[in-house]
Write a protein that holds these residues in place. Structure first.
Motif, PDB file in Angstrom:
ATOM      1  N   LEU A 784      11.027  13.290   1.681  1.00 20.78           N
ATOM      2  CA  LEU A 784      10.994  12.015   2.375  1.00 20.78           C
ATOM      3  C   LEU A 784       9.574  11.769   2.862  1.00 20.78           C
ATOM      4  N   ASN A 785       9.144  10.519   2.815  1.00 18.26           N
ATOM      5  CA  ASN A 785       7.818  10.180   3.307  1.00 18.26           C
ATOM      6  C   ASN A 785       7.831   8.756   3.841  1.00 18.26           C
ATOM      7  N   PHE A 786       7.308   8.590   5.062  1.00 14.98           N
ATOM      8  CA  PHE A 786       7.262   7.272   5.699  1.00 14.98           C
ATOM      9  C   PHE A 786       5.819   7.002   6.124  1.00 14.98           C
ATOM     10  N   GLY A 787       5.237   5.965   5.537  1.00 17.96           N
ATOM     11  CA  GLY A 787       3.841   5.649   5.815  1.00 17.96           C
ATOM     12  C   GLY A 787       3.669   4.269   6.407  1.00 17.96           C
ATOM     13  N   ARG A 788       2.671   4.144   7.275  1.00 16.12           N
ATOM     14  CA  ARG A 788       2.294   2.843   7.829  1.00 16.12           C
ATOM     15  C   ARG A 788       0.800   2.654   7.601  1.00 16.12           C
ATOM     16  N   ASN A 789       0.449   1.623   6.834  1.00 15.28           N
ATOM     17  CA  ASN A 789      -0.940   1.343   6.504  1.00 15.28           C
ATOM     18  C   ASN A 789      -1.331  -0.019   7.062  1.00 15.28           C
ATOM     19  N   LEU A 790      -2.523  -0.077   7.628  1.00 11.09           N
ATOM     20  CA  LEU A 790      -3.014  -1.306   8.247  1.00 11.09           C
ATOM     21  C   LEU A 790      -4.208  -1.834   7.465  1.00 11.09           C
ATOM     22  N   ASN A 795      -8.414 -12.118   7.840  1.00 15.14           N
ATOM     23  CA  ASN A 795      -8.514 -11.981   9.291  1.00 15.14           C
ATOM     24  C   ASN A 795      -7.161 -11.916   9.990  1.00 15.14           C
ATOM     25  N   VAL A 796      -6.104 -11.657   9.259  1.00 15.75           N
ATOM     26  CA  VAL A 796      -4.770 -11.455   9.838  1.00 15.75           C
ATOM     27  C   VAL A 796      -4.366 -10.013   9.566  1.00 15.75           C
ATOM     28  N   LEU A 797      -3.969  -9.300  10.623  1.00 14.95           N
ATOM     29  CA  LEU A 797      -3.608  -7.897  10.469  1.00 14.95           C
ATOM     30  C   LEU A 797      -2.285  -7.768   9.724  1.00 14.95           C
ATOM     31  N   ASN A 798      -2.306  -7.018   8.621  1.00 11.93           N
ATOM     32  CA  ASN A 798      -1.090  -6.759   7.850  1.00 11.93           C
ATOM     33  C   ASN A 798      -0.710  -5.293   7.999  1.00 11.93           C
ATOM     34  N   GLN A 799       0.566  -5.079   8.249  1.00 11.53           N
ATOM     35  CA  GLN A 799       1.107  -3.725   8.345  1.00 11.53           C
ATOM     36  C   GLN A 799       2.064  -3.502   7.182  1.00 11.53           C
ATOM     37  N   THR A 800       1.710  -2.556   6.316  1.00 11.80           N
ATOM     38  CA  THR A 800       2.549  -2.222   5.174  1.00 11.80           C
ATOM     39  C   THR A 800       3.291  -0.931   5.471  1.00 11.80           C
ATOM     40  N   ASN A 801       4.615  -0.987   5.408  1.00 13.39           N
ATOM     41  CA  ASN A 801       5.452   0.186   5.645  1.00 13.39           C
ATOM     42  C   ASN A 801       6.085   0.628   4.333  1.00 13.39           C
ATOM     43  N   ASN A 802       5.819   1.867   3.963  1.00  8.27           N
ATOM     44  CA  ASN A 802       6.397   2.450   2.753  1.00  8.27           C
ATOM     45  C   ASN A 802       7.395   3.534   3.132  1.00  8.27           C
ATOM     46  N   GLN A 803       8.577   3.450   2.563  1.00 10.65           N
ATOM     47  CA  GLN A 803       9.596   4.477   2.730  1.00 10.65           C
ATOM     48  C   GLN A 803       9.889   5.070   1.355  1.00 10.65           C
ATOM     49  N   ASN A 804       9.562   6.348   1.189  1.00  2.31           N
ATOM     50  CA  ASN A 804       9.729   7.016  -0.102  1.00  2.31           C
ATOM     51  C   ASN A 804      10.836   8.055  -0.002  1.00  2.31           C
ATOM     52  N   TYR A 805      11.783   7.989  -0.929  1.00  5.53           N
ATOM     53  CA  TYR A 805      12.891   8.931  -0.985  1.00  5.53           C
ATOM     54  C   TYR A 805      12.925   9.552  -2.382  1.00  5.53           C
ATOM     55  N   ASN A 806      12.950  10.874  -2.423  1.00  3.41           N
ATOM     56  CA  ASN A 806      13.018  11.578  -3.703  1.00  3.41           C
ATOM     57  C   ASN A 806      14.029  12.706  -3.617  1.00  3.41           C
ATOM     58  N   ILE A 807      14.816  12.826  -4.663  1.00  7.26           N
ATOM     59  CA  ILE A 807      15.764  13.933  -4.758  1.00  7.26           C
ATOM     60  C   ILE A 807      15.663  14.495  -6.162  1.00  7.26           C
ATOM     61  N   GLY A 921       0.754  -1.295  -2.942  1.00 10.02           N
ATOM     62  CA  GLY A 921      -0.375  -1.019  -2.058  1.00 10.02           C
ATOM     63  C   GLY A 921      -0.249  -1.731  -0.734  1.00 10.02           C
ATOM     64  N   GLN A 922      -1.401  -1.881  -0.047  1.00  9.79           N
ATOM     65  CA  GLN A 922      -1.384  -2.405   1.307  1.00  9.79           C
ATOM     66  C   GLN A 922      -0.937  -3.862   1.369  1.00  9.79           C
ATOM     67  N   ASN A 923      -1.281  -4.655   0.382  1.00 11.16           N
ATOM     68  CA  ASN A 923      -0.775  -6.029   0.348  1.00 11.16           C
ATOM     69  C   ASN A 923      -0.553  -6.481  -1.089  1.00 11.16           C
ATOM     70  N   TYR A 924      -0.210  -5.542  -1.935  1.00 13.89           N
ATOM     71  CA  TYR A 924      -0.031  -5.910  -3.334  1.00 13.89           C
ATOM     72  C   TYR A 924       0.932  -4.939  -4.006  1.00 13.89           C
ATOM     73  N   VAL A 925       1.425  -5.363  -5.170  1.00 12.40           N
ATOM     74  CA  VAL A 925       2.193  -4.508  -6.050  1.00 12.40           C
ATOM     75  C   VAL A 925       1.609  -4.672  -7.440  1.00 12.40           C
ATOM     76  N   GLN A 926       1.493  -3.573  -8.186  1.00 12.50           N
ATOM     77  CA  GLN A 926       0.840  -3.611  -9.497  1.00 12.50           C
ATOM     78  C   GLN A 926       1.596  -2.740 -10.478  1.00 12.50           C
ATOM     79  N   ASP A 927       1.728  -3.239 -11.695  1.00 16.41           N
ATOM     80  CA  ASP A 927       2.227  -2.403 -12.777  1.00 16.41           C
ATOM     81  C   ASP A 927       1.208  -2.428 -13.906  1.00 16.41           C
ATOM     82  N   GLU A 928       1.167  -1.350 -14.660  1.00 14.65           N
ATOM     83  CA  GLU A 928       0.163  -1.190 -15.702  1.00 14.65           C
ATOM     84  C   GLU A 928       0.800  -0.554 -16.933  1.00 14.65           C
ATOM     85  N   ARG A 929       0.444  -1.076 -18.098  1.00 16.40           N
ATOM     86  CA  ARG A 929       0.851  -0.494 -19.371  1.00 16.40           C
ATOM     87  C   ARG A 929      -0.408  -0.226 -20.191  1.00 16.40           C
TER      88      ARG A 929
END
Length: 958
Positions: A784-790, A795-807, A921-929
């Motif tokens: 389990l991993n819970f991250g908070r990135n600022l 000029n507007v503060l963005n808070q990105t919260n990631n919750q990662n679950y692996n089994i 990421g902090q304010n984006y999502v990306q996929d790559e092929r």
């Protein structure tokens, strides 16, 4: 639940393996007894094994209880060899035959102590497959059968209590293996994979798994309580006195419009008790970039690495506690990459290594050259989230890179006497490379008319053609002096280091921007043609001192001092290219010089007694930067950066080695990351004209407050293991890259800033146990991993919260010599929430299911097949990629001596290989092929050179 289907299938496979008759069936029986000495006193924790009398293969094993009792239940009717061992006693052997009774009680079994008279006795009974002594488990390699030509990695997979994943990472007794040594020597560095991927299994006599002391504890003589799970490989005598290696040549037909595939590689090692000489070479167009793990371990020798070579002394719990971020050039070490890379690459490499090793003198030196030509065709989709909406970037790129590297290394260690040791280390690199890049980027702005579904319109288009080249040189040199005093625990160490790095790089930038929605745009942003040149010189001088003094028997005082002086000089010239002119661009050009001065003084007190180690200490460190910058070195006026940072760094650690293989640890420390020169300088980098970054001279150092605790347990009788830990980090003045997106052009500008409040909390747990000893093992894990990135967005503060679950689950089946199966299932979920735009919250799925099966057929024919099924989904953005990769090979061992092998291999039989990734990421999502080498076939021939046959007459114990 469908994602658990494969895991369910793997578990069901075990039913056929260890399905047993009811306990009351006459075909089954229980064997029990007690282990005692000649005075009938119990011998607890004796190693008790049941062997197959035909080939001495291991059937079952355990340890005797406190009163010496043992029991094997539900045994199949048949003949067994019972073997019992205990340190200081002769092994006990008895043939067990079924009597038809449900319980066979052997009563008290007496072991005889080894006396001088008994040393003359030759024990001719079967060797013990494994021996358990405290936390050390020793495996007799010959008792675990693997196919001819197998590697140490294949052998480790067979050993009870040891797991090896597809990437070669090793876990033993539930814990990650930190080191692999050969005959007790640090042959192949910190990465255990370097020693296991290609060292021949037939060269190994014994495998020992134990908890080793850290190098800091060995140096100071002070037990710090920290343990490093270690595997030691003992070589057979014939491999210590001769040469061994192998040569492989492979070729396959053209396919998928691509040319013929081919590989050739070879290595040879010749060494004795004092010297080793190794040569290696490889060439391929099958994406095996750099030097593979297989070849690296053959190439390096016994003195190539020493884990005590870190010249930055500090708290014995580890770490320098100060880092220079982001300025690292390419590593001075040899590149190691055992997996196939992405894209399409042509690779060549070769080198030589010589080692000299005696009790007082150790020398290791090597030369290595490698080159890679890599072509990458990539498609990327990235969505950036703003306060009032979002925009999407669609990118297609084609890139061709070339890199050639010369590397030289030398390590010399001289033991002046029993108390004084001197070490000199040099690692140098000369690199040249170039790259051509074509990129097409389309930026789409989201439009949502009232009452209509969301839609996109093209806002900006960028077409870029870049060509770059660079020439780099780097050299790192360290001199380390160690002194052990006659008083136990008292020690002193000093070090001095010098490092130089140079880089001469150029970039030809040709870009065209089209703005479809902007009303007014500077013409200089529409067409960019520039020549950019950057010359970099960096020098660093370092020194460290360490002193350890014991007092009050159980206490130790440790003190250290670190000094570093670093000079950076960068000259960056940018010229705008016109039809008939070449004009210097002063806004992008920059010349700067930075002087970094770092001092740290610290001390700690350690308590060490009966497995309990407690340490607490403080260090004061001061970092000063004295810098100046201007558009050109000839400028009359320079801007200055004059900053001093002082930090107090605490350190607390607890390590408790409890009885019965239980271990508890915890600690708190602070790391400090100093801003890089690149981040500190207000230099504008426009190599990607739509994503421009700039430095910030007002940055502060980043502090990381780290807290962790963990517990591990291993039962050597049942081979059950459990491991769990919890960790957390809190950031103060974290260096983050804030963004400003131009609402007209969608050009993004990034700038590093300091923000406090980011954090990362997580835990990991694993539980492993045998379903049937020596036949099937199941390992379960969860993370389990819970991250908070600022970060600041416009000029507007963005808070990105990631919750990662692996089994995850791993099933190892080794029921017979002719069949093995290894299965893995890993399920991952990431939930991401954005404070700046909660409507863009999303869920990402990354699943991986894999299986690897090996079958031995008659006449030395072997079949290997593996399937890897990867699933990547993000329902919010309609991303759904499912990639099955099926590889298979059949090979035949040739000759009476079994030195040769012919193999037919098929890679990606389903022709589905593509390199896929997705990330939030902090304010984006990306996929790559990335288009990657897919289905191809190879026919290969391998010749193994064995050690010199040494017929030796042996006497004494077997």
């Amino acid at each position: 639940m469908k994602n658990l289907f494969l895991l369910g299938v793997l578990c069901l496979l075990t039913a056929a393996l260890y399905a047993q008759s009811p306990t009351g069936s006459p075909a089954r029986f229980t064997l029990q007894g007690r282990v005692v000495d000649t005075a009938s006193a119990p011998l607890p924790a004796s190693t008790v094994m049941l062997l197959n009398p035909k080939d001495s293969s291991l059937v079952n094993f355990g340890r005797s209880s406190e009163n010496g009792a043992f029991s094997f239940k539900n045994l199949k009717s048949g003949t067994y060899l019972l073997k019992i061992s205990f340190v200081g006693f002769l092994p006990y052997n008895q043939v067990i035959k079924p009597t038809g009774e449900a319980i066979i009680d052997l009563g008290a079994l007496k072991l005889k102590p080894i006396t001088k008279e008994l040393f003359e006795v030759v024990v001719k009974t079967a060797k013990a497959p494994l021996t358990i002594r405290g936390d050390t488990i020793e495996y007799n390699a010959s008792s675990f059968k693997v196919p001819p030509g197998s590697t140490v990695e294949d052998l480790l997979r067979k050993l009870p209590g040891v797991q090896v994943d597809q990437d070669g990472n090793i876990r033993a007794q539930g814990q990650e293996v930190k080191k692999v040594t050969v005959d007790g020597k640090s042959f192949f560095g910190n990465d255990p994979k370097l020693a296991t991927k290609n060292l021949q299994a037939e060269a190994i006599s014994k495998v020992q798994v134990y908890n080793d002391k850290t190098e800091q504890a060995k140096l100071t003589g002070v037990e710090d309580g920290k343990k490093e799970k270690t595997v030691n490989l003992e070589l057979k005598e014939e491999f210590k006195k001769g040469g061994f290696g192998k040569v492989t040549a492979s070729a396959g037909p053209a396919s998928n419009g691509l040319p013929t595939r081919a590989e050739v590689k070879g290595n040879y090692n010749k060494f004795d008790s004092k010297q080793q000489f190794s040569v290696i070479g490889l060439g391929n167009n099958t994406n095996q970039q750099g030097l593979s793990f297989n070849d690296y371990q053959d190439f390096r020798g016994s003195n190539s690495f020493n884990w005590n070579d870190n010249a930055d002394f500090g708290f014995s719990s580890g770490g320098r506690f100060i880092y220079f971020g982001g300025d690292d050039d390419e590593s001075l070490g040899i590149p190691v990459d055992g997996r196939a890379g992405r894209g399409f690459s042509n690779n060549a490499a070769g080198g030589a290594n010589y080692n000299y090793d005696t009790k007082k003198t150790k020398l290791s030196t090597s030369y290595y050259y490698s080159q890679t030509r890599l072509q990458l065709e990539a498609e990327r989709n990235r969505r950036n989230f703003l306060e009032t909406g979002s925009f999407r970037t669609q990118e297609n790129s084609n890139q061709i890179n070339f890199n050639g590297n010369h590397r030289v290394s030398l390590r010399f260690e001289k033991q002046l006497d029993s108390l004084n040791t001197l070490v000199f280390i040099n690692n140098s690199r000369l690199n040249n490379g170039n790259s051509s890049l074509f990129t097409l980027q389309n930026l789409f702005r989201g439009v949502t008319p009232v009452g209509a579904p969301a839609s996109e319109v093209l806002s900006t288009r960028n077409t870029t053609n870049n060509f770059s080249d660079s020439r780099q040189f780097g050299s790192a040199n360290s001199l380390i002096y160690r002194l052990k005093f006659k008083k136990k625990g008292r020690s002193f160490a000093a070090s001095a280091s010098y490092q130089i790095n140079t880089n001469d790089a150029s970039l030809a930038l040709n870009a065209r921007n089209e703005f479809f929605q902007a009303n007014s745009v500077n013409d200089q942003l529409r067409i960019i043609r520039q020549d950019q040149g950057t010359n970099t010189l960096r020098n660093e001088y370092k020194a460290s001192l360490l002193y350890v003094e014991p007092f009050a028997k159980k206490f130790f005082w440790e003190s250290f001092y670190n000094f570093s002086l670093r000079y950076d000089e960068v000259d960056r010239d940018v010229y705008n290219i016109g039809d008939a002119s070449r004009i210097r661009n002063d806004s992008l050009s920059r010349y700067y010089k930075n002087n970094y001065l770092f001092n740290r003084l610290g001390s700690s007190v350690r308590y060490s007694f009966k497995g309990l180690n407690l340490s607490a200490g403080l260090a004061g460190q001061q970092f000063t930067i004295d810098g100046r910058y201007a558009p050109d070195q000839t400028s009359s006026a320079f801007n200055r950066i004059d900053r001093t940072f002082t930090t107090v760094v605490p350190n607390v650690s607890l390590n408790y080695d409890m009885k019965n293989n239980k271990y508890l640890y915890g600690g708190y420390d602070v790391n400090v990351r100093v801003p890089s020169s690149r981040d500190l300088q207000p230099i504008i980098n426009n190599s990607n004209p739509l994503f421009i970054n700039e430095g910030n001279p007002n940055l502060l150092p980043q502090s990381e407050h780290n807290l962790n605790t963990g517990f591990s347990y291993f039962n050597p009788g049942s081979f059950t293991n459990f491991f769990a830990n919890i960790y957390g980090t809190y950031y103060v003045n974290q260096i983050v890259y804030s963004q400003f997106v131009d609402p007209q052009t969608l050009i993004t500008r990034t700038r590093p800033e300091n923000l406090t409040g980011g954090r990362n909390i997580g835990s990991y747990a694993s539980f492993g146990f045998p379903l049937k000893k020596t036949k099937a093992t199941l390992n379960l894990n969860t993370q389990l991993n819970f991250g908070r990135n600022l970060t600041n967005i416009n000029n507007v503060l963005n808070q990105t919260n990631n919750q990662n679950y692996n089994i995850g689950a791993r099933l190892d089946l080794t029921p017979t010599e002719w069949f093995t199966f290894y299965g893995n299932a890993n399920i991952g979920r990431t939930n991401t929430r954005y404070s700046i735009n909660s409507g863009q919250d999303q869920k990402i799925v990354n699943n991986n299911f894999s299986g690897d099966m090996n079958i031995k057929l008659p006449h030395d024919v072997y079949v290997n097949t593996s399937l890897n099924y990867r699933v990547y989904t993000n329902e919010r953005f309609g991303f759904d990629q499912r990639i099955p990769i099926w590889n298979a090979s059949v090979y035949h061992i040739l000759g009476k001596a079994k030195k040769a092998e012919i193999r037919l291999s098929s890679v990606d039989l389903l022709n589905r290989n593509v390199n896929v990734s997705q990330y939030a990421g902090q304010n984006y999502v990306q996929d790559e092929r990335v288009r990657t080498l897919a289905r191809y076939f190879l026919l290969s021939f391998t010749y193994n050179m064995r050690g010199v046959q040494a017929k030796m007459r042996r006497e004494g114990f077997y």
